[in-house]
Motif scaffolding. Structure first.
Motif, PDB file in Angstrom:
ATOM      1  N   LEU A   1      41.084  51.421  50.297  1.00  0.00           N
ATOM      2  CA  LEU A   1      41.361  51.986  48.952  1.00  0.00           C
ATOM      3  C   LEU A   1      40.938  51.056  47.838  1.00  0.00           C
ATOM      4  O   LEU A   1      40.497  51.419  46.820  1.00  0.00           O
ATOM      5  CB  LEU A   1      42.862  52.366  48.862  1.00  0.00           C
ATOM      6  CG  LEU A   1      43.438  52.788  47.463  1.00  0.00           C
ATOM      7  CD1 LEU A   1      42.803  54.268  47.243  1.00  0.00           C
ATOM      8  CD2 LEU A   1      44.924  52.982  47.827  1.00  0.00           C
ATOM      9  N   HIS A   2      41.129  49.953  48.130  1.00  0.00           N
ATOM     10  CA  HIS A   2      40.731  48.875  46.975  1.00  0.00           C
ATOM     11  C   HIS A   2      39.297  48.689  46.813  1.00  0.00           C
ATOM     12  O   HIS A   2      38.749  48.785  45.571  1.00  0.00           O
ATOM     13  CB  HIS A   2      41.322  47.374  47.429  1.00  0.00           C
ATOM     14  CG  HIS A   2      40.936  46.232  46.675  1.00  0.00           C
ATOM     15  ND1 HIS A   2      41.492  45.866  45.580  1.00  0.00           N
ATOM     16  CD2 HIS A   2      39.600  45.342  46.792  1.00  0.00           C
ATOM     17  CE1 HIS A   2      40.966  44.859  44.777  1.00  0.00           C
ATOM     18  NE2 HIS A   2      39.974  44.598  45.663  1.00  0.00           N
TER      19      HIS A   2
ATOM     20  N   SER B   1      37.261  51.437  47.388  1.00  0.00           N
ATOM     21  CA  SER B   1      36.947  52.569  46.814  1.00  0.00           C
ATOM     22  C   SER B   1      37.267  52.762  45.236  1.00  0.00           C
ATOM     23  O   SER B   1      36.437  53.126  44.422  1.00  0.00           O
ATOM     24  CB  SER B   1      37.564  53.759  47.520  1.00  0.00           C
ATOM     25  OG  SER B   1      37.163  54.039  48.790  1.00  0.00           O
ATOM     26  N   LEU B   2      38.325  52.089  45.013  1.00  0.00           N
ATOM     27  CA  LEU B   2      38.790  51.972  43.380  1.00  0.00           C
ATOM     28  C   LEU B   2      37.848  51.108  42.876  1.00  0.00           C
ATOM     29  O   LEU B   2      37.708  51.583  41.552  1.00  0.00           O
ATOM     30  CB  LEU B   2      40.189  51.729  43.260  1.00  0.00           C
ATOM     31  CG  LEU B   2      41.153  52.765  43.743  1.00  0.00           C
ATOM     32  CD1 LEU B   2      42.778  52.036  43.658  1.00  0.00           C
ATOM     33  CD2 LEU B   2      41.066  53.930  42.624  1.00  0.00           C
ATOM     34  N   GLY B   3      37.501  50.100  43.369  1.00  0.00           N
ATOM     35  CA  GLY B   3      36.400  49.267  42.670  1.00  0.00           C
ATOM     36  C   GLY B   3      35.220  49.771  42.500  1.00  0.00           C
ATOM     37  O   GLY B   3      34.810  49.721  41.547  1.00  0.00           O
ATOM     38  N   LEU B   4      34.714  50.517  43.387  1.00  0.00           N
ATOM     39  CA  LEU B   4      33.467  51.341  43.321  1.00  0.00           C
ATOM     40  C   LEU B   4      33.594  52.273  42.076  1.00  0.00           C
ATOM     41  O   LEU B   4      32.620  52.582  41.160  1.00  0.00           O
ATOM     42  CB  LEU B   4      32.948  51.822  44.470  1.00  0.00           C
ATOM     43  CG  LEU B   4      32.369  50.897  45.484  1.00  0.00           C
ATOM     44  CD1 LEU B   4      32.255  51.464  46.877  1.00  0.00           C
ATOM     45  CD2 LEU B   4      31.420  49.884  45.051  1.00  0.00           C
ATOM     46  N   THR B   5      34.854  53.137  41.985  1.00  0.00           N
ATOM     47  CA  THR B   5      35.037  54.135  40.929  1.00  0.00           C
ATOM     48  C   THR B   5      34.998  53.409  39.718  1.00  0.00           C
ATOM     49  O   THR B   5      34.453  53.792  38.671  1.00  0.00           O
ATOM     50  CB  THR B   5      36.267  54.729  41.410  1.00  0.00           C
ATOM     51  OG1 THR B   5      36.230  55.289  42.563  1.00  0.00           O
ATOM     52  CG2 THR B   5      36.709  55.855  40.151  1.00  0.00           C
ATOM     53  N   VAL B   6      35.765  52.356  39.441  1.00  0.00           N
ATOM     54  CA  VAL B   6      35.872  51.433  38.146  1.00  0.00           C
ATOM     55  C   VAL B   6      34.089  51.070  37.849  1.00  0.00           C
ATOM     56  O   VAL B   6      33.940  51.211  36.812  1.00  0.00           O
ATOM     57  CB  VAL B   6      36.602  50.317  38.303  1.00  0.00           C
ATOM     58  CG1 VAL B   6      36.495  49.355  37.113  1.00  0.00           C
ATOM     59  CG2 VAL B   6      38.102  50.773  38.229  1.00  0.00           C
ATOM     60  N   LEU B   7      33.498  50.495  38.816  1.00  0.00           N
ATOM     61  CA  LEU B   7      32.107  50.402  38.590  1.00  0.00           C
ATOM     62  C   LEU B   7      31.353  51.313  38.051  1.00  0.00           C
ATOM     63  O   LEU B   7      30.609  51.299  36.903  1.00  0.00           O
ATOM     64  CB  LEU B   7      31.418  49.898  39.762  1.00  0.00           C
ATOM     65  CG  LEU B   7      29.875  49.415  39.578  1.00  0.00           C
ATOM     66  CD1 LEU B   7      29.727  48.310  38.573  1.00  0.00           C
ATOM     67  CD2 LEU B   7      29.314  49.167  41.155  1.00  0.00           C
ATOM     68  N   ALA B   8      31.603  52.436  38.570  1.00  0.00           N
ATOM     69  CA  ALA B   8      30.654  53.785  38.203  1.00  0.00           C
ATOM     70  C   ALA B   8      31.250  54.124  36.706  1.00  0.00           C
ATOM     71  O   ALA B   8      30.562  54.388  35.945  1.00  0.00           O
ATOM     72  CB  ALA B   8      30.891  54.981  38.881  1.00  0.00           C
ATOM     73  N   LEU B   9      32.625  54.073  36.433  1.00  0.00           N
ATOM     74  CA  LEU B   9      33.271  54.180  35.083  1.00  0.00           C
ATOM     75  C   LEU B   9      32.605  53.341  33.902  1.00  0.00           C
ATOM     76  O   LEU B   9      32.503  53.671  32.809  1.00  0.00           O
ATOM     77  CB  LEU B   9      34.673  54.457  35.069  1.00  0.00           C
ATOM     78  CG  LEU B   9      35.451  55.526  35.723  1.00  0.00           C
ATOM     79  CD1 LEU B   9      36.960  55.110  36.100  1.00  0.00           C
ATOM     80  CD2 LEU B   9      35.309  56.642  35.021  1.00  0.00           C
ATOM     81  N   MET B  10      32.622  52.087  34.528  1.00  0.00           N
ATOM     82  CA  MET B  10      31.940  51.065  33.656  1.00  0.00           C
ATOM     83  C   MET B  10      30.507  51.505  33.196  1.00  0.00           C
ATOM     84  O   MET B  10      30.027  51.281  32.166  1.00  0.00           O
ATOM     85  CB  MET B  10      32.059  49.667  34.239  1.00  0.00           C
ATOM     86  CG  MET B  10      33.490  49.085  34.132  1.00  0.00           C
ATOM     87  SD  MET B  10      33.944  48.892  32.324  1.00  0.00           S
ATOM     88  CE  MET B  10      33.052  47.861  31.614  1.00  0.00           C
ATOM     89  N   VAL B  11      29.750  52.154  34.106  1.00  0.00           N
ATOM     90  CA  VAL B  11      28.437  52.255  33.688  1.00  0.00           C
ATOM     91  C   VAL B  11      28.447  53.442  32.695  1.00  0.00           C
ATOM     92  O   VAL B  11      27.627  53.380  31.853  1.00  0.00           O
ATOM     93  CB  VAL B  11      27.453  52.780  35.054  1.00  0.00           C
ATOM     94  CG1 VAL B  11      26.300  53.404  34.715  1.00  0.00           C
ATOM     95  CG2 VAL B  11      27.418  51.214  36.051  1.00  0.00           C
TER      96      VAL B  11
ATOM     97  N   ARG C   1      33.462  53.599  53.723  1.00  0.00           N
ATOM     98  CA  ARG C   1      33.354  55.036  53.227  1.00  0.00           C
ATOM     99  C   ARG C   1      34.164  55.396  51.721  1.00  0.00           C
ATOM    100  O   ARG C   1      35.233  55.093  51.696  1.00  0.00           O
ATOM    101  CB  ARG C   1      33.649  55.983  54.294  1.00  0.00           C
ATOM    102  CG  ARG C   1      32.881  55.909  55.398  1.00  0.00           C
ATOM    103  CD  ARG C   1      33.096  56.816  56.577  1.00  0.00           C
ATOM    104  NE  ARG C   1      33.061  58.365  56.022  1.00  0.00           N
ATOM    105  CZ  ARG C   1      31.979  58.842  55.920  1.00  0.00           C
ATOM    106  NH1 ARG C   1      30.816  58.435  56.110  1.00  0.00           N
ATOM    107  NH2 ARG C   1      31.960  60.127  55.467  1.00  0.00           N
ATOM    108  N   TRP C   2      33.429  55.713  50.772  1.00  0.00           N
ATOM    109  CA  TRP C   2      34.010  55.874  49.558  1.00  0.00           C
ATOM    110  C   TRP C   2      35.248  56.922  49.699  1.00  0.00           C
ATOM    111  O   TRP C   2      34.868  57.953  49.942  1.00  0.00           O
ATOM    112  CB  TRP C   2      33.136  55.893  48.268  1.00  0.00           C
ATOM    113  CG  TRP C   2      33.611  56.383  47.132  1.00  0.00           C
ATOM    114  CD1 TRP C   2      34.144  55.252  46.183  1.00  0.00           C
ATOM    115  CD2 TRP C   2      33.945  57.735  46.488  1.00  0.00           C
ATOM    116  NE1 TRP C   2      34.569  55.773  44.961  1.00  0.00           N
ATOM    117  CE2 TRP C   2      34.538  57.408  45.015  1.00  0.00           C
ATOM    118  CE3 TRP C   2      33.532  58.917  46.659  1.00  0.00           C
ATOM    119  CZ2 TRP C   2      34.812  58.063  44.097  1.00  0.00           C
ATOM    120  CZ3 TRP C   2      33.818  59.807  45.699  1.00  0.00           C
ATOM    121  CH2 TRP C   2      34.284  59.562  44.622  1.00  0.00           C
ATOM    122  N   PHE C   3      36.448  56.331  49.619  1.00  0.00           N
ATOM    123  CA  PHE C   3      37.519  57.498  49.595  1.00  0.00           C
ATOM    124  C   PHE C   3      37.430  58.279  50.843  1.00  0.00           C
ATOM    125  O   PHE C   3      37.893  59.364  51.006  1.00  0.00           O
ATOM    126  CB  PHE C   3      37.689  58.314  48.498  1.00  0.00           C
ATOM    127  CG  PHE C   3      38.389  57.660  47.310  1.00  0.00           C
ATOM    128  CD1 PHE C   3      39.568  57.051  47.427  1.00  0.00           C
ATOM    129  CD2 PHE C   3      37.316  57.406  46.306  1.00  0.00           C
ATOM    130  CE1 PHE C   3      40.025  56.218  46.001  1.00  0.00           C
ATOM    131  CE2 PHE C   3      37.833  56.756  45.125  1.00  0.00           C
ATOM    132  CZ  PHE C   3      39.161  56.263  44.845  1.00  0.00           C
TER     133      PHE C   3
END
Length: 192
Positions: A49-50, A52-62, A118-120
């Motif tokens: 979860l940590h 997956s959330l990190g990769l989500t924040v990375l995408a949101l930052m892009v 695996r992302w989420f």
């Protein structure tokens, strides 16, 4: 959807700001508790979860950076030059570390040679590099020390926004809040 708002951040900028902020706070909380968890299926679930959330924040930052470059920013609130400089430096450092944290975590995961992420649980995330113990150690150090730097920057950022709002009583914070919150009547404004 208007790109430029003359006096405040637009809705897209506000949404991205608050989504990233909430994501960073959630990831930080998970990161602080997960190292103390005993190794169990729950431990793997929290780590995944940590990540997956990190990769989500990375995408949101892009998306956030691309939107900022596309839409621009409202004019600065009048304040002394030194405050503008400090605000600009702190904002760009926040951007830098908001990118560095998920990238260093992804690099650490890749260099560790751990099981596939695996992302989420939906899609396998590609490894950035082959297993490499030296790179793993460097990425881990950047991730761990970077967290404390990012935490400090977030505290300074939030503290400055609150200082502008409650002490200086300017519109710095209000410009990043939805208009509905700003225009909502206070209890003293409502008639009995």
């Amino acid at each position: 959807m208007s790109r430029i708002n003359r006096d405040r951040w637009g809705g897209v900028s506000q949404a991205l700001h608050w989504l990233v902020a909430i994501g960073i706070l959630g990831i930080a909380a998970l990161g602080l508790i997960m190292t103390d968890l005993p190794r169990s299926p729950r431990w793997f679930w929290v780590y995944d979860l940590h990540k997956s959330l990190g990769l989500t924040v990375l995408a949101l930052m892009v998306v956030r950076l691309a939107w900022r470059l596309y839409a621009g920013a409202p004019p600065d609130v009048p304040m002394p030059t030194w405050q503008h400089r400090l605000a600009s430096i702190s904002h760009w450092l926040l951007y830098l570390f908001a990118f560095a944290m998920p990238l260093s975590g992804w690099l650490y995961d890749s260099a560790s040679g751990l099981r596939p992420l695996r992302w989420f649980g939906l899609a396998e995330v590609p490894k950035l590099v082959a297993p490499d113990p030296t790179l793993r150690s460097i990425a881990l150090a950047v991730h761990e020390y970077g967290f404390w730097i990012l935490a400090g920057l977030v505290l300074v950022h939030a503290g400055a926004a609150l200082w502008h709002h409650f002490v200086l009583r300017d519109v710095t914070l209000a410009r990043m809040l939805p208009r509905a919150l700003i225009d909502a009547p206070t209890p003293k404004d409502r008639s009995p």
